[in-house]
Design a protein around this motif. Structure first.
Motif, short mmCIF file in Angstrom:
data_model
loop_
_atom_site.label_atom_id
_atom_site.label_comp_id
_atom_site.label_asym_id
_atom_site.label_seq_id
_atom_site.Cartn_x
_atom_site.Cartn_y
_atom_site.Cartn_z
N ARG A 74 10.68 -5.88 -6.71
CA ARG A 74 9.56 -5.00 -6.33
C ARG A 74 9.00 -4.27 -7.55
O ARG A 74 7.77 -4.11 -7.70
CB ARG A 74 10.01 -4.00 -5.27
CG ARG A 74 8.94 -3.01 -4.84
CD ARG A 74 7.70 -3.69 -4.25
NE ARG A 74 6.66 -2.73 -3.95
CZ ARG A 74 6.55 -2.08 -2.79
NH1 ARG A 74 7.43 -2.32 -1.81
NH2 ARG A 74 5.58 -1.22 -2.61
N ALA A 75 9.88 -3.83 -8.44
CA ALA A 75 9.42 -3.15 -9.66
C ALA A 75 8.56 -4.09 -10.50
O ALA A 75 7.54 -3.69 -11.07
CB ALA A 75 10.60 -2.64 -10.47
N ASP A 80 5.13 -4.32 -8.78
CA ASP A 80 4.35 -3.09 -8.95
C ASP A 80 3.83 -2.93 -10.37
O ASP A 80 2.66 -2.54 -10.58
CB ASP A 80 5.20 -1.88 -8.57
CG ASP A 80 5.44 -1.79 -7.06
OD1 ASP A 80 4.78 -2.53 -6.32
OD2 ASP A 80 6.31 -0.99 -6.64
N LEU A 81 4.68 -3.24 -11.36
CA LEU A 81 4.25 -3.07 -12.75
C LEU A 81 3.26 -4.15 -13.18
O LEU A 81 2.39 -3.91 -14.01
CB LEU A 81 5.47 -3.05 -13.67
CG LEU A 81 6.33 -1.77 -13.56
CD1 LEU A 81 7.62 -1.92 -14.36
CD2 LEU A 81 5.54 -0.55 -14.04
N LEU A 96 1.02 -5.45 -11.18
CA LEU A 96 -0.26 -4.98 -10.63
C LEU A 96 -0.80 -3.79 -11.42
O LEU A 96 -2.00 -3.71 -11.70
CB LEU A 96 -0.05 -4.58 -9.16
CG LEU A 96 0.22 -5.72 -8.17
CD1 LEU A 96 0.60 -5.16 -6.80
CD2 LEU A 96 -0.99 -6.62 -8.05
N LYS A 97 0.10 -2.89 -11.81
CA LYS A 97 -0.32 -1.72 -12.57
C LYS A 97 -0.90 -2.13 -13.92
O LYS A 97 -1.91 -1.57 -14.38
CB LYS A 97 0.87 -0.78 -12.78
CG LYS A 97 0.52 0.50 -13.54
CD LYS A 97 1.75 1.40 -13.69
CE LYS A 97 1.41 2.66 -14.46
NZ LYS A 97 2.59 3.54 -14.64
N LYS A 112 -4.95 -2.52 -7.24
CA LYS A 112 -4.33 -1.86 -6.11
C LYS A 112 -3.66 -2.91 -5.22
O LYS A 112 -4.16 -4.02 -5.08
CB LYS A 112 -5.37 -1.08 -5.31
CG LYS A 112 -5.97 0.10 -6.04
CD LYS A 112 -6.97 0.82 -5.16
CE LYS A 112 -7.57 2.03 -5.89
NZ LYS A 112 -8.58 2.73 -5.03
N VAL A 113 -2.54 -2.52 -4.62
CA VAL A 113 -1.80 -3.43 -3.75
C VAL A 113 -2.71 -3.98 -2.64
O VAL A 113 -2.66 -5.17 -2.31
CB VAL A 113 -0.58 -2.72 -3.13
CG1 VAL A 113 0.07 -3.59 -2.07
CG2 VAL A 113 0.43 -2.36 -4.21
N PRO A 125 5.25 -5.04 -0.51
CA PRO A 125 4.54 -3.91 0.09
C PRO A 125 4.03 -4.26 1.49
O PRO A 125 3.73 -5.42 1.79
CB PRO A 125 3.35 -3.69 -0.86
CG PRO A 125 3.70 -4.40 -2.12
CD PRO A 125 4.58 -5.54 -1.73
N VAL A 138 10.03 3.43 -11.98
CA VAL A 138 9.50 2.51 -10.97
C VAL A 138 10.64 1.76 -10.29
O VAL A 138 10.64 1.57 -9.07
CB VAL A 138 8.51 1.51 -11.61
CG1 VAL A 138 8.07 0.44 -10.60
CG2 VAL A 138 7.30 2.24 -12.16
N ASN A 164 12.43 4.06 -7.83
CA ASN A 164 11.59 4.23 -6.64
C ASN A 164 11.59 2.98 -5.76
O ASN A 164 11.44 3.06 -4.54
CB ASN A 164 10.15 4.57 -7.03
CG ASN A 164 10.03 5.96 -7.63
OD1 ASN A 164 10.87 6.83 -7.39
ND2 ASN A 164 8.99 6.19 -8.41
N SER A 165 11.78 1.82 -6.39
CA SER A 165 11.74 0.55 -5.66
C SER A 165 13.04 0.26 -4.93
O SER A 165 13.10 -0.63 -4.08
CB SER A 165 11.44 -0.60 -6.63
OG SER A 165 10.19 -0.42 -7.27
#
Length: 558
Positions: free
Chosen positions: A457-458, A461-462, A464-465, A470-471, A499, A551, A554-555
């Protein structure tokens, strides 16, 4: 010297005192799995000693994967127990992968047949030329145009899939699947790099892999009643480490910063020199490697899924012991990878096992609290494979039996249906969940899943970042790989590996390493095309992100 007897194989070995039981098993020719490379953390190399044997063995006191109950029974880790006298050891986790469930198909696309290997009969000399591109491999007496075969091998970290293909019409004639024998000695890529960095380790990793591929080729050839002399090319599709080991190239640089590759793929090798038993004039092709941790299997996946031609924002994710992901923005590609670890393969899970007979592969909690499960082979549950593990954790999270932090709740402190509450029992003063009669999920198992899914997941997310996406703007999510194919979208979302915004956008596309390998075999133009595309893919090193740890943490939560 000491005598070691192994049961149920009933094999003997005379060994020097001070060796571990695992080392003795190799001398005796007995197979004991040790996927963590003797680190003492996977718990898969357990053996049981009788009272006499316990006195003749020195056990490590620093072993967390054994319960007090197991210790009382005389169960030890063979990799952490040294021999100081004659012993008898009963193997508990007997490795038998004859019924292993391995996916051998994946998404593909329509393409023109234009093989690198071609044959042409010349009646003037009554001989057939065998060409590899513009190079003449050999002449064969008489007209042998109809006998033109190739092989595709998907070299996974855990499994192997080998397929025989007719190069005249592109049809697959037969296939064979097996466990990658390297996994017995080192489960994940990092362990394999460490083991193969030495001369003896590299020889072991290469020789057992090539021997297994040859065995699979022999099996398919016998079933299809073909002569191996008419197999002229092999495509080896796999991650970067697997291709280094298949090519007998030391992978040490993959484990040291700046993580450089020794070979970059998009290359041919002589099959005979690599020990592969096909035509003596046969060749091997390795597709382009993207980076040290984004390999040729992903290149094959990009080709098979046509990711580089797709409009919109599309994410390609291969979930396994590694999590590799590629994002396409109208065909512009960026890639990264994360080390998920062996949890998704069931290897550091208490009742974890590979996708073999008796493994729970499906788990669902109904609205009334009743539980439905399915095992491979529809037999009594004896363990949990990766897809079942994700289902179980996902359902327990959705039912509030596992809270957001990943803790298995105390049954006395939460309202639950009686059918679920009675499955929450205490063992060694810790709450565990009974999945089936003799199969349980522990708090340690949940933490392993959290670490694995958090890494993937990290990475998502990274990635995409990094592209400032945006997701919610992602149009499509392609889940590749044998493991991924057997997952349920809702389970991936329940545990937070994907997500919630991805719901309704997920497509499971199967073993694209193999199906992409087919395309490389059957149309030579993709070799240079994908070689160039691989060079142009932006590779994002997550270690360079200052907030990666944040991240990742949080994941981990559900």
């Amino acid at each position: 010297m000491a005598i070691v007897r192994f049961y149920p194989d009933n094999k003997l070995a005379q060994v020097e005192e001070g060796l571990t039981i695992l080392e003795a098993s190799k001398i005796a020719g007995v197979l004991i799995e040790s996927p963590c490379n003797s680190e003492g953390i996977c718990g898969k190399c357990k053996v049981k000693l009788d009272l006499v044997s316990i006195k003749n063995a020195v056990r490590s006191d620093d072993v967390e994967v054994l319960s007090p109950n197991e210790v009382e029974q005389g169960i030890v880790l063979s990799c952490q127990t040294k021999i100081i006298g004659d012993i008898s050891a009963e193997i508990i986790n007997k490795a038998d992968n004859r019924t292993l469930k391995i996916l051998d198909h994946g998404k593909s696309f329509n393409f023109k047949l234009d093989c690198y290997i071609k044959k042409q009969y010349d009646p003037a000399i009554n001989a057939t030329s065998v060409m590899a591109g513009t190079e003449l491999l050999t002449y064969e007496q008489d007209n042998t145009e109809a006998l033109n075969l190739g092989i595709v091998v998907d070299i996974g970290t855990t499994t192997l899939v080998t397929a025989l293909v007719d190069l005249n019409d592109g049809k697959e004639l037969g296939s064979s699947s097996a466990l990658n024998p390297q996994a017995i000695h080192a489960q994940d890529v990092l362990s394999r790099i460490k083991l193969a960095s030495g001369e003896a380790g590299l020889k072991l990793m290469n020789s057992i892999l090539i021997a297994k591929i040859n065995t699979m080729i022999n099996e398919i050839s016998a079933v299809c009643e073909i002569n191996k002399d008419n197999i002229y090319e092999i495509i080896l599709s796999g991650n970067t480490c697997m291709l280094h080991l298949a090519a007998n190239v030391n992978p040490w640089s993959l484990g040291k910063y700046p993580y450089n590759t020794v070979i970059s793929g998009d290359m041919h090798m002589n099959a005979a020199q690599q020990g592969l038993q096909i035509s003596q004039y046969g060749i091997v092709y390795l597709p382009a490697i993207i980076s040290a941790y984004v390999g040729a299997d992903i290149t094959s996946g990009v080709l098979a899924s046509q990711l580089y031609k797709k409009a919109g924002i599309v994410i390609f994710i291969d979930i396994g012991t590694n999590g590799e992901m590629v994002i396409g923005l109208n065909g512009e590609l960026s890639a990264t990878s994360t080390a998920a670890g062996p949890a998704f393969e069931g290897m550091n899970i208490t009742y974890g096992m590979r996708a073999d007979r008796g493994a729970i592969e499906y788990f669902n909690i109904e609205d009334d609290g009743n539980i439905s499960t399915k095992t491979i082979g529809d037999c009594i549950p004896i363990g949990i494979c990766g897809s079942g593990l994700i289902d179980i954790i996902g359902e327990l999270v959705a039912s509030n039996i596992i809270n957001k932090s990943g803790k298995i709740v105390d049954p006395e402190k939460i309202e639950l249906k009686s059918t679920l509450k009675e499955r929450l029992i205490k063992q060694d003063n810790k709450v565990i969940f009974q999945v089936a009669e003799n199969v349980f999920i522990s708090q340690k198992d949940v933490r392993q899943v959290q670490l694995a899914k958090g890494a993937v997941r990290a990475g998502i997310d990274l990635l995409l970042k990094n592209k400032d996406i945006k997701v919610s703007n992602v149009d499509q999510v392609l889940i590749a790989g044998s493991f991924g194919y057997h997952l349920r979208a809702e389970s991936l979302i329940h545990i937070g590996l994907l997500p919630a915004e991805f719901e309704g956008k997920i497509e499971f596309i199967g073993n694209t390493s193999k199906s992409g390998g087919h395309a490389f075999l059957l149309n030579k133009t993709y070799r240079k095309e994908m070689g160039q595309i691989a060079k142009n893919i932006e590779v994002i090193d997550l270690a360079n992100y200052q907030d990666f740890d944040k991240v990742f943490v949080n994941s981990i939560s559900f």
